[in-house]
Enzyme design. Structure first.
Site, short mmCIF file in Angstrom:
data_model
loop_
_atom_site.label_atom_id
_atom_site.label_comp_id
_atom_site.label_asym_id
_atom_site.label_seq_id
_atom_site.Cartn_x
_atom_site.Cartn_y
_atom_site.Cartn_z
N HIS A 110 -21.94 28.55 -6.93
CA HIS A 110 -23.33 28.41 -6.85
C HIS A 110 -23.87 27.85 -5.38
O HIS A 110 -24.99 27.52 -5.41
CB HIS A 110 -23.82 26.98 -7.65
CG HIS A 110 -23.41 27.40 -9.18
ND1 HIS A 110 -23.22 26.17 -10.01
CD2 HIS A 110 -23.38 28.52 -9.84
CE1 HIS A 110 -23.14 26.92 -11.32
NE2 HIS A 110 -22.99 28.26 -11.31
N CYS A 118 -32.91 34.24 3.70
CA CYS A 118 -34.49 34.68 3.52
C CYS A 118 -34.31 35.03 2.11
O CYS A 118 -33.44 35.28 1.27
CB CYS A 118 -34.23 36.02 4.27
SG CYS A 118 -35.92 36.91 4.25
N CYS A 123 -33.31 41.42 2.99
CA CYS A 123 -33.10 41.04 4.33
C CYS A 123 -31.59 40.16 4.47
O CYS A 123 -31.71 39.28 3.43
CB CYS A 123 -34.23 39.97 4.97
SG CYS A 123 -33.81 39.18 6.45
N CYS A 191 -38.35 33.42 7.83
CA CYS A 191 -37.13 34.06 8.42
C CYS A 191 -37.32 34.45 9.96
O CYS A 191 -38.26 35.25 9.99
CB CYS A 191 -36.98 35.10 7.52
SG CYS A 191 -35.50 36.26 8.13
N CYS A 194 -36.66 38.71 9.52
CA CYS A 194 -37.80 39.57 9.14
C CYS A 194 -39.11 39.50 9.53
O CYS A 194 -40.22 40.02 9.44
CB CYS A 194 -37.66 40.12 7.65
SG CYS A 194 -37.83 38.74 6.82
P1 OAD Z 1 -22.59 18.13 -15.47
O1 OAD Z 1 -23.18 16.94 -14.82
O2 OAD Z 1 -22.99 19.23 -16.54
O3 OAD Z 1 -21.05 17.74 -16.00
C1 OAD Z 1 -20.27 16.71 -15.09
C2 OAD Z 1 -19.13 16.50 -15.53
O4 OAD Z 1 -18.32 15.57 -15.03
C3 OAD Z 1 -19.30 15.81 -17.27
O5 OAD Z 1 -18.48 16.66 -18.04
C4 OAD Z 1 -18.70 14.35 -16.99
O6 OAD Z 1 -18.11 13.65 -18.15
C5 OAD Z 1 -17.79 14.57 -15.92
N1 OAD Z 1 -17.53 13.57 -15.03
C6 OAD Z 1 -18.38 12.39 -14.40
N2 OAD Z 1 -18.11 11.63 -13.48
C7 OAD Z 1 -16.61 11.99 -13.44
C8 OAD Z 1 -15.52 11.49 -12.69
N3 OAD Z 1 -15.66 10.41 -12.05
N4 OAD Z 1 -14.42 12.38 -13.04
C9 OAD Z 1 -14.20 13.28 -13.53
N5 OAD Z 1 -15.11 13.69 -14.46
C10 OAD Z 1 -16.52 13.14 -14.49
O7 OAD Z 1 -22.21 19.24 -13.93
P2 OAD Z 1 -21.53 20.57 -13.76
O8 OAD Z 1 -20.71 20.85 -15.02
O9 OAD Z 1 -21.06 20.71 -12.40
O10 OAD Z 1 -25.64 24.65 -11.29
O11 OAD Z 1 -22.84 21.23 -13.93
C11 OAD Z 1 -22.55 22.83 -13.77
C12 OAD Z 1 -23.97 23.29 -13.09
O12 OAD Z 1 -25.17 23.05 -14.03
C13 OAD Z 1 -24.10 22.81 -11.80
O13 OAD Z 1 -23.53 23.70 -10.90
C14 OAD Z 1 -25.81 23.15 -11.70
C15 OAD Z 1 -26.05 22.64 -12.88
O14 OAD Z 1 -27.25 23.04 -13.56
C16 OAD Z 1 -26.58 25.18 -10.32
O15 OAD Z 1 -27.14 24.39 -9.46
C17 OAD Z 1 -26.96 26.54 -10.45
#
Ligand code: OAD
Length: 308
Positions: A110, A118, A123, A191, A194
């Site tokens: 991500h 940009c 670009c 940018c 460009c």
């Molecule tokens: P989430 O907030 O969806 O999930 C976080 C996970 O971490 C949950 O399953 C919690 O239970 C777990 N958790 C919390 N604290 C913890 C700890 N101390 N140790 C272990 N586990 C723990 O976050 P992501 O799965 O990273 O996308 O979300 C995925 C993507 O959704 C992100 O990269 C972002 C978001 O929208 C973009 O920015 C494109």
């Protein structure tokens, strides 16, 4: 929630780890939760309780390596010890990089907040940028004047340039009821290559494709073949601190299974599962990744203490 591990699960995991040569890790926001960064779907939302300045300056990057937690360090050490280990991170927080995770073994699905690019896809301009805020106009307004006014913006800019800061309380811009200054495109960074389009953070926004080069590198890892042309197996995928709800990132769990990988889940809540679910034989380690991951990887990495 305790972070203890069932001894026989730990032993069977260690035994499999010892025989593994090609390993994937899929990382999510839970990995950085113990570093003080709230997760996406948990209470608190993204980073609202953290002072972003402590993350986003070059000085902080060099002087405060304390932010990565032992799990970031353990994964970085595993990468150094095992050339066949590849990390796929959904995190944009830069903490794996700060823990000196070898860059060629860290694929940022991500993107990262510390890169600007940009807005025009034709670009190719990109820069590493730790300036916070990226332009003075984005300085958090103080409470001393109407934050929607030009005056407030100029004042914020003056404060930043004079490094005076802190005249009055910072407004809580995470509160939707707090009005914020209206900006024009001219106030935002353009940018330098460009010279027409705006710069934007180097992260993947919803609805956008994942970076092509990252997808290609991950595909190469998944589709690797032995010298005599047979498909290479993947021994293990570790799914750490992610709710596994966002695709295509979460799909890598099933891709790895299809290549023979055993699955090890580390999560505060192991009920958080991808749509295909967890299966019998998967290791489900419930608890804090910062505690469990170093313990799980110890036979290969040894004791990993942050190098502060
Ligand atoms: P989430 O907030 O969806 O999930 C976080 C996970 O971490 C949950 O399953 C919690 O239970 C777990 N958790 C919390 N604290 C913890 C700890 N101390 N140790 C272990 N586990 C723990 O976050 P992501 O799965 O990273 O996308 O979300 C995925 C993507 O959704 C992100 O990269 C972002 C978001 O929208 C973009 O920015 C494109």
């Amino acid at each position: 929630m305790s972070s203890s591990m069932n001894q026989s699960d730990l032993e069977s995991f260690h035994s499999h780890l010892g025989q593994s040569k090609r390993i994937l890790a899929l990382l999510g926001a839970g990995l950085s939760a113990s570093s003080g960064l709230p997760t996406f779907r948990g209470a608190g939302g993204l980073w609202r309780t953290h002072d972003s300045i402590s993350l986003a300056t070059p000085e902080a990057f060099e002087e405060d390596p304390g932010l990565p937690n032992p799990a970031h360090y353990a994964l970085a050490e595993l990468a150094r010890k095992m050339p066949g280990f590849m990390t796929l991170s959904q995190n944009v927080d830069g903490l794996s990089q700060r823990a000196s995770h070898p860059p060629e073994q860290l694929q940022l699905l991500h993107g990262t907040l510390f890169e600007l690019k940009c807005t025009n896809e034709d670009c190719d301009y990109r820069e590493t940028n730790f300036t916070d805020p990226v332009v003075p106009a984005l300085e958090i307004p103080t409470g001393s004047m109407d934050p929607r006014s030009d005056e407030a913006r100029k004042e914020a800019s003056k404060q930043l340039q004079a490094q005076a800061g802190g005249k009055g309380e910072d407004l809580d811009i995470s509160d939707a009821n707090v009005p914020i200054p209206s900006l024009t495109a001219a106030d935002l960074p353009h940018c330098p290559k460009c010279k027409t389009n705006l710069l934007r953070p180097g992260v993947v926004w919803f609805g956008e494709a994942l970076p092509r080069d990252v997808l290609d590198t991950v595909d190469d890892f998944l589709e690797a073949r032995t010298e005599d042309g047979r498909p290479e197996k993947i021994d293990l995928i570790m799914v750490i601190g992610t709710s596994a709800q966002v695709t295509p990132a979460a799909s890598y769990i099933d891709f790895a299974r299809a290549k023979g990988a055993m699955v090890c889940v580390v999560n505060m809540d192991t009920n958080d599962a991808p749509s295909s679910g967890w299966r019998e034989g998967d290791w489900l380690f419930q608890g804090d990744a910062a505690i469990l991951v170093p313990e799980l990887l110890k036979p290969v990495t040894g004791d990993v203490t942050p190098k502060i």
